[in-house]
Design a protein around this motif. Structure first.
Motif, PDB file in Angstrom:
ATOM      1  N   GLU A 101       0.831  -1.208   0.000  1.00  0.00           N
ATOM      2  CA  GLU A 101       0.000   0.000   0.000  1.00  0.00           C
ATOM      3  C   GLU A 101       0.866   1.258   0.000  1.00  0.00           C
ATOM      4  OE1 GLU A 101      -2.377  -0.491   3.456  1.00  0.00           O
ATOM      5  OE2 GLU A 101      -3.629  -2.078   2.587  1.00  0.00           O
ATOM      6  N   PHE A 102       1.958   1.213   0.755  1.00  0.00           N
ATOM      7  CA  PHE A 102       2.844   2.378   0.836  1.00  0.00           C
ATOM      8  C   PHE A 102       3.465   2.694  -0.523  1.00  0.00           C
ATOM      9  CE2 PHE A 102       7.241   3.899   1.254  1.00  0.00           C
ATOM     10  CZ  PHE A 102       7.015   5.132   1.842  1.00  0.00           C
ATOM     11  N   PHE A 103       4.001   1.676  -1.189  1.00  0.00           N
ATOM     12  CA  PHE A 103       4.663   1.909  -2.470  1.00  0.00           C
ATOM     13  C   PHE A 103       3.654   2.298  -3.555  1.00  0.00           C
ATOM     14  CE2 PHE A 103       7.889  -1.182  -0.649  1.00  0.00           C
ATOM     15  CZ  PHE A 103       8.783  -0.179  -0.320  1.00  0.00           C
ATOM     16  N   THR A 104       2.471   1.698  -3.504  1.00  0.00           N
ATOM     17  CA  THR A 104       1.435   2.051  -4.477  1.00  0.00           C
ATOM     18  C   THR A 104       1.010   3.503  -4.302  1.00  0.00           C
ATOM     19  OG1 THR A 104       0.614  -0.238  -4.510  1.00  0.00           O
ATOM     20  CG2 THR A 104      -0.863   1.469  -5.335  1.00  0.00           C
ATOM     21  N   GLU A 105       0.829   3.911  -3.055  1.00  0.00           N
ATOM     22  CA  GLU A 105       0.443   5.293  -2.771  1.00  0.00           C
ATOM     23  C   GLU A 105       1.570   6.260  -3.118  1.00  0.00           C
ATOM     24  OE1 GLU A 105      -2.008   8.337  -1.935  1.00  0.00           O
ATOM     25  OE2 GLU A 105      -2.551   6.201  -2.003  1.00  0.00           O
ATOM     26  N   LEU A 106       2.806   5.823  -2.921  1.00  0.00           N
ATOM     27  CA  LEU A 106       3.962   6.651  -3.262  1.00  0.00           C
ATOM     28  C   LEU A 106       3.963   6.988  -4.752  1.00  0.00           C
ATOM     29  CD1 LEU A 106       6.693   7.871  -2.246  1.00  0.00           C
ATOM     30  CD2 LEU A 106       7.755   5.707  -2.910  1.00  0.00           C
ATOM     31  N   LEU A 107       3.657   6.006  -5.580  1.00  0.00           N
ATOM     32  CA  LEU A 107       3.596   6.238  -7.023  1.00  0.00           C
ATOM     33  C   LEU A 107       2.448   7.181  -7.389  1.00  0.00           C
ATOM     34  CD1 LEU A 107       4.373   2.735  -8.586  1.00  0.00           C
ATOM     35  CD2 LEU A 107       5.629   4.855  -8.951  1.00  0.00           C
ATOM     36  N   LYS A 108       1.306   6.982  -6.748  1.00  0.00           N
ATOM     37  CA  LYS A 108       0.156   7.850  -7.021  1.00  0.00           C
ATOM     38  C   LYS A 108       0.461   9.297  -6.647  1.00  0.00           C
ATOM     39  CE  LYS A 108      -3.491   4.367  -6.438  1.00  0.00           C
ATOM     40  NZ  LYS A 108      -4.667   3.967  -5.615  1.00  0.00           N
ATOM     41  N   THR A 109       1.091   9.471  -5.493  1.00  0.00           N
ATOM     42  CA  THR A 109       1.433  10.818  -5.032  1.00  0.00           C
ATOM     43  C   THR A 109       2.445  11.468  -5.959  1.00  0.00           C
ATOM     44  OG1 THR A 109       1.037  10.183  -2.726  1.00  0.00           O
ATOM     45  CG2 THR A 109       2.363  12.156  -3.104  1.00  0.00           C
ATOM     46  N   SER A 110       3.435  10.689  -6.376  1.00  0.00           N
ATOM     47  CA  SER A 110       4.453  11.214  -7.284  1.00  0.00           C
ATOM     48  C   SER A 110       3.829  11.641  -8.609  1.00  0.00           C
ATOM     49  CB  SER A 110       5.527  10.151  -7.529  1.00  0.00           C
ATOM     50  OG  SER A 110       6.481  10.613  -8.453  1.00  0.00           O
ATOM     51  N   LYS A 111       2.907  10.834  -9.112  1.00  0.00           N
ATOM     52  CA  LYS A 111       2.236  11.161 -10.380  1.00  0.00           C
ATOM     53  C   LYS A 111       1.418  12.443 -10.241  1.00  0.00           C
ATOM     54  CE  LYS A 111      -1.032   8.368 -11.721  1.00  0.00           C
ATOM     55  NZ  LYS A 111      -1.736   7.189 -12.313  1.00  0.00           N
ATOM     56  N   ARG A 112       0.727  12.573  -9.118  1.00  0.00           N
ATOM     57  CA  ARG A 112      -0.078  13.776  -8.888  1.00  0.00           C
ATOM     58  C   ARG A 112       0.810  15.018  -8.756  1.00  0.00           C
ATOM     59  NH1 ARG A 112      -2.282  12.277  -4.502  1.00  0.00           N
ATOM     60  NH2 ARG A 112      -0.910  13.423  -3.089  1.00  0.00           N
ATOM     61  N   ASP A 113       1.889  14.895  -7.980  1.00  0.00           N
ATOM     62  CA  ASP A 113       2.803  16.023  -7.798  1.00  0.00           C
ATOM     63  C   ASP A 113       3.477  16.402  -9.116  1.00  0.00           C
ATOM     64  OD1 ASP A 113       2.128  15.976  -5.156  1.00  0.00           O
ATOM     65  OD2 ASP A 113       3.981  15.022  -4.473  1.00  0.00           O
ATOM     66  N   PHE A 114       3.801  15.384  -9.899  1.00  0.00           N
ATOM     67  CA  PHE A 114       4.420  15.622 -11.207  1.00  0.00           C
ATOM     68  C   PHE A 114       3.484  16.458 -12.080  1.00  0.00           C
ATOM     69  CE2 PHE A 114       5.530  14.848 -15.545  1.00  0.00           C
ATOM     70  CZ  PHE A 114       6.898  14.593 -15.571  1.00  0.00           C
ATOM     71  N   HIS A 115       2.237  16.050 -12.139  1.00  0.00           N
ATOM     72  CA  HIS A 115       1.251  16.755 -12.966  1.00  0.00           C
ATOM     73  C   HIS A 115       1.109  18.212 -12.521  1.00  0.00           C
ATOM     74  CE1 HIS A 115      -2.389  17.555 -15.268  1.00  0.00           C
ATOM     75  NE2 HIS A 115      -2.968  17.959 -14.146  1.00  0.00           N
ATOM     76  N   GLN A 116       1.008  18.422 -11.219  1.00  0.00           N
ATOM     77  CA  GLN A 116       0.834  19.782 -10.705  1.00  0.00           C
ATOM     78  C   GLN A 116       2.049  20.651 -10.993  1.00  0.00           C
ATOM     79  OE1 GLN A 116      -0.039  19.066  -6.566  1.00  0.00           O
ATOM     80  NE2 GLN A 116      -2.202  18.601  -6.946  1.00  0.00           N
ATOM     81  N   MET A 117       3.236  20.094 -10.786  1.00  0.00           N
ATOM     82  CA  MET A 117       4.464  20.855 -11.000  1.00  0.00           C
ATOM     83  C   MET A 117       4.663  21.196 -12.471  1.00  0.00           C
ATOM     84  SD  MET A 117       7.900  20.506 -12.051  1.00  0.00           S
ATOM     85  CE  MET A 117       9.567  20.727 -11.469  1.00  0.00           C
TER      86      MET A 117
END
Length: 266
Positions: A44-60
Motif C-alpha cells: 500500500e505504501f509503495f502504491t500510494e507513493l507512485l500515485k502521489t508522485s504522479k499527482r505532484d508531477f502533474h501539478q508541478m
C-alpha cells in the motif's frame, strides 16, 4: 509403557494433542499474520507513493510548462503507467521503457522548439537514434534509468518476497503433528501428573528432543528459511540506502524538468 491408567492416558492424550495443536497454530499463525500485515502495508505504501508522485508531477509540470505540458501530457502519463504496471505485475523492461520515453520526449521537444519546420516520422526517428551521442538531456536519462531500475526491482522483489514468506508459513500451518509426536508430548507434559507431581516441569533437554521430533518436517526448511531471512535483511538495508525508492520517485518531476532544461540550453 504407559504412565497412567489406560482411561486416564486416553483422556490426557486427547487433551495434550489439542494443546499441542493450539501451541503450534498460535505460533505459526502469529508469524503468518506478521508477514501478511507487513506485505500489505509495504504494498500500500509503495502504491500510494507512485500515485502521489504522479499527482505532484502533474501539478508541478502544469504550473511550470502550462499549455505545452497539457498538450503533451500523454507522454508522462504513459511513463507512470509503465512504472505502475511493472510494480504491479512485472514483465516490463524498465531500461527499454525509459529509453522509449526519453526518445519520444526528445522528438516532441525538437518539434516544439522548431515549429517553423515540419518533420516526418523518418526524420524524427533519425534524430532520436543519435540521442546517445548528442546527449540532448545531459546525463539525466542514464542516471535516472539506473536509479529507477534498481530501486523498482528491489522494491518489487521485497514486497513479493514478503508475500512468498506469508504463503510458505501458511503451508507450514497445514503440517499436523503425528500420533507419535502427540504421544511423546503427552508423556513429557502429563506423566508426572499421574504421580501427583503437577508442578514438575520437564528438563530442557527432554523438551527440546520432543519438539525436535515433533517439528521434524518443519525443520527441513530451516536452512532455506535462514537464507531467505538473510536475503530479506540485506534487501532492507539496500532499500534504506542506495536502492531507496522514495529518493527516486519523489523528485522524479525535478529530474525530468532538469532534462528538459538541459535540452533547451543545448
Amino acid at each position: 509403557m504407559t504412565c497412567c491408567t489406560l482411561a486416564m492416558e486416553h483422556m490426557l492424550n486427547t487433551h495434550s494433542k489439542a494443546e499441542l495443536d493450539s501451541i503450534l497454530k498460535v505460533s505459526i499463525t502469529d508469524l503468518h499474520n506478521i508477514f501478511e500485515s507487513r506485505a500489505q502495508k509495504f504494498d500500500e505504501f509503495f502504491t500510494e507513493l507512485l500515485k502521489t508522485s504522479k499527482r505532484d508531477f502533474h501539478q508541478m509540470f502544469l504550473q511550470t510548462y502550462g499549455l505545452l505540458y497539457e498538450q503533451n501530457s500523454y507522454l508522462f502519463v504513459e511513463m507512470f503507467a509503465e512504472l505502475e504496471a511493472y510494480y504491479a505485475k512485472g514483465g516490463i523492461d524498465l531500461s527499454a521503457s525509459l529509453d522509449r520515453f526519453f526518445r519520444k520526449l526528445y522528438q516532441k521537444m525538437f518539434q516544439v522548439l522548431n515549429t517553423q519546420y515540419t518533420f516526418d516520422e523518418k526524420y524524427l526517428h533519425c534524430i532520436s537514434d543519435h540521442m546517445e551521442a548528442l546527449k540532448p538531456f545531459g546525463d539525466v536519462p542514464k542516471k535516472l534509468t539506473i536509479e529507477v531500475k534498481r530501486s523498482f526491482v528491489a522494491t518489487r522483489t521485497f514486497v513479493r518476497a514478503l508475500f512468498e514468506g506469508r504463503d510458505i508459513v501458511k503451508k507450514l500451518m497445514e503440517i499436523l503433528p503425528t500420533n507419535d509426536c502427540g504421544d511423546e508430548f503427552m508423556r513429557m507434559t502429563y506423566c508426572a501428573h499421574c504421580k501427583g507431581l503437577t508442578n514438575l516441569k520437564p528438563c530442557l533437554g527432554y523438551c527440546l528432543n520432543v519438539f525436535k521430533s515433533c517439528l521434524f518436517k518443519q525443520s527441513q526448511v530451516n536452512k532455506e528459511w535462514s537464507n531467505y531471512v538473510d536475503a530479506l535483511l540485506l534487501l532492507i538495508t539496500r532499500l534504506e540506502t542506495s536502492f531507496n525508492i522514495e529518493s527516486v520517485v519523489d523528485p522524479i518531476d525535478i529530474k525530468i524538468s532538469e532534462a528538459i532544461m538541459n535540452f533547451q540550453e543545448n
